[in-house]
Design an enzyme around this catalytic site. Structure first.
Site, PDB file in Angstrom:
ATOM      1  N   GLY A  11       0.892  -1.241   0.062  1.00 22.43           N
ATOM      2  CA  GLY A  11       0.104   0.125  -0.044  1.00 22.43           C
ATOM      3  C   GLY A  11       0.952   1.249  -0.012  1.00 22.43           C
ATOM      4  O   GLY A  11       1.966   1.112  -0.122  1.00 22.43           O
ATOM      5  N   ILE A  39      -3.400 -10.244   7.678  1.00 24.09           N
ATOM      6  CA  ILE A  39      -3.669  -9.954   9.018  1.00 24.09           C
ATOM      7  C   ILE A  39      -4.915 -10.802   9.593  1.00 24.09           C
ATOM      8  O   ILE A  39      -5.100 -10.907  10.658  1.00 24.09           O
ATOM      9  CB  ILE A  39      -3.609  -8.423   9.443  1.00 24.09           C
ATOM     10  CG1 ILE A  39      -4.846  -7.805   8.397  1.00 24.09           C
ATOM     11  CG2 ILE A  39      -2.349  -7.805   9.064  1.00 24.09           C
ATOM     12  CD1 ILE A  39      -5.212  -6.544   9.167  1.00 24.09           C
ATOM     13  N   ALA A  62      -5.073  -2.059   5.971  1.00 22.99           N
ATOM     14  CA  ALA A  62      -6.622  -1.501   6.377  1.00 22.99           C
ATOM     15  C   ALA A  62      -7.527  -1.507   5.551  1.00 22.99           C
ATOM     16  O   ALA A  62      -7.024  -1.580   3.992  1.00 22.99           O
ATOM     17  CB  ALA A  62      -6.354  -0.114   7.003  1.00 22.99           C
ATOM     18  N   THR A  64      -9.757   0.932   3.456  1.00 23.49           N
ATOM     19  CA  THR A  64      -9.870   2.156   3.381  1.00 23.49           C
ATOM     20  C   THR A  64     -10.868   3.012   2.502  1.00 23.49           C
ATOM     21  O   THR A  64     -10.799   4.311   2.311  1.00 23.49           O
ATOM     22  CB  THR A  64      -8.349   2.760   3.154  1.00 23.49           C
ATOM     23  OG1 THR A  64      -7.978   2.453   1.895  1.00 23.49           O
ATOM     24  CG2 THR A  64      -7.611   2.591   4.147  1.00 23.49           C
ATOM     25  N   THR A 103      -6.884   7.051  12.327  1.00 25.88           N
ATOM     26  CA  THR A 103      -7.557   8.066  11.224  1.00 25.88           C
ATOM     27  C   THR A 103      -8.142   9.245  11.819  1.00 25.88           C
ATOM     28  O   THR A 103      -8.654   8.948  13.064  1.00 25.88           O
ATOM     29  CB  THR A 103      -8.247   7.434  10.262  1.00 25.88           C
ATOM     30  OG1 THR A 103      -9.000   8.391   9.390  1.00 25.88           O
ATOM     31  CG2 THR A 103      -9.255   6.589  11.066  1.00 25.88           C
ATOM     32  N   ASP A 104      -8.103  10.322  11.176  1.00 23.89           N
ATOM     33  CA  ASP A 104      -8.855  11.281  11.803  1.00 23.89           C
ATOM     34  C   ASP A 104     -10.410  11.151  12.108  1.00 23.89           C
ATOM     35  O   ASP A 104     -11.305  11.859  12.351  1.00 23.89           O
ATOM     36  CB  ASP A 104      -8.459  12.812  11.056  1.00 23.89           C
ATOM     37  CG  ASP A 104      -8.917  12.622   9.571  1.00 23.89           C
ATOM     38  OD1 ASP A 104      -8.658  11.493   9.005  1.00 23.89           O
ATOM     39  OD2 ASP A 104      -9.276  13.689   9.042  1.00 23.89           O
ATOM     40  N   TYR A 127     -16.475   3.439   8.067  1.00 23.58           N
ATOM     41  CA  TYR A 127     -14.867   3.386   8.361  1.00 23.58           C
ATOM     42  C   TYR A 127     -14.143   3.794   9.546  1.00 23.58           C
ATOM     43  O   TYR A 127     -13.461   3.386  10.144  1.00 23.58           O
ATOM     44  CB  TYR A 127     -14.341   4.178   7.051  1.00 23.58           C
ATOM     45  CG  TYR A 127     -12.772   4.527   7.035  1.00 23.58           C
ATOM     46  CD1 TYR A 127     -11.963   3.373   7.097  1.00 23.58           C
ATOM     47  CD2 TYR A 127     -12.590   5.924   7.072  1.00 23.58           C
ATOM     48  CE1 TYR A 127     -10.357   3.801   6.918  1.00 23.58           C
ATOM     49  CE2 TYR A 127     -11.135   5.903   7.432  1.00 23.58           C
ATOM     50  CZ  TYR A 127      -9.981   5.071   7.330  1.00 23.58           C
ATOM     51  OH  TYR A 127      -8.677   5.137   7.262  1.00 23.58           O
TER      52      TYR A 127
END
Length: 284
Positions: A11, A39, A62, A64, A103-104, A127
């Site tokens: 990624g 994972i 992740a 995303t 993440t924000d 998400y």
């Protein structure tokens, strides 16, 4: 230095880590192919930990796809929560320090002052919810962790906003871009540098940290800067979020305060325009 295992190596951030690790000549960093580093595959993870006995595990893997996640809660949760739990459990068992990228989007984004790590996490998208759940399962399984919340990630690698704007700018004279979502871009090369600095310093200041570049901007101003710095003659037109509806709701304000990372980890953070200029130069 003992080995460092990187998950999600193919990624954007994984590729940036490989780039910075090579620049810094960091030994023992392992980027296993995704077929061996799923994972969700517990037995495969156990084999990797047994083989490499990592001192550090960096999880860049992740789900995303923010809008798609609204229809794929189970899949997003498997990757962003269950996969992280698998890693956290193994890190706890092996005494491995886990570095997890968050993440924000764990925040609602309804305020107007920079967010600190102790502010209430109230995600407004699938998400964001699943990434927050990933943070929570880490706390249940290990104390040796760094959770780095980041935002608006871009680089020379993979698909991202900067590369999309440059591509669209080749074909169009005008682009409409949202101006009422405020945050801070993060050059993934800088984030990779932050991660490797934590490892090189052998910091034990474990916990949750915010990391993006310095400064504040909107997507509209970010796009305008991209065209300005790249010399692309495109007119940008500001529009409201309501004029560009998406399946998932985004935080309207997700500027994160990086004081903790700077003071406790000794991280120097460049301004977003400075880092954008570096990226544009690399891309050209």
């Amino acid at each position: 230095m003992s080995s460092i295992l990187v998950f999600g190596a193919s990624g954007q951030l994984g590729q940036c880590l490989a780039h910075v690790a090579q620049e810094r000549n960091i030994p023992g960093i392992v980027f296993p192919p995704e077929a061996q580093a799923n994972i969700l595959d517990v037995s495969g993870l156990q084999a990797l930990f047994a083989e490499h006995k990592p001192a550090y595990c960096i999880n860049c893997a992740a789900y995303t796809a923010v809008d798609k996640a609204e229809d794929e809660l189970d899949l997003a949760r498997k990757i962003n929560r269950d996969g992280v739990e698998n890693l956290a459990r193994l890190c706890g068992e092996h005494g491995t320090t886990l570095i997890q990228i968050s993440t924000d989007f764990v925040f609602a984004g309804t305020g107007n002052t920079p967010l600190v790590e102790t502010d209430a996490a109230e995600p407004i998208s699938v998400y964001g919810l699943t990434k927050l759940e990933g943070e929570q399962v880490i706390l249940a399984h290990t104390r040796q962790f760094f959770i780095l919340r980041t935002s608006w990630l871009y680089s020379e690698y993979a698909n991202n906003f900067v590369k999309t704007m440059l591509r669209l700018g080749q074909d169009r004279d005008e682009l409409r871009v949202i101006w009422d979502q405020t945050g801070t871009p993060c050059y993934a090369i800088d984030l990779a540098g932050c991660i490797l600095t934590i490892i090189e310093s052998q910091s034990q200041q474990y916990g949750i940290y915010h990391y993006s570049n310095e400064g504040v901007t909107s997507w509209y101003d970010f796009a305008t800067a991209i065209f300005e710095l790249s010399g692309t003659p495109v007119k940008t037109v500001p529009i409201r979020t309501a004029e560009y509806p998406t399946k998932a709701t985004r935080p309207a304000y997700s500027v994160m305060d990086k004081t903790k990372a700077k003071t406790q980890l000794g991280i120097a953070i460049p301004h977003w325009r400075e880092s954008l200029a570096v990226c544009i130069k690399a891309l050209s």
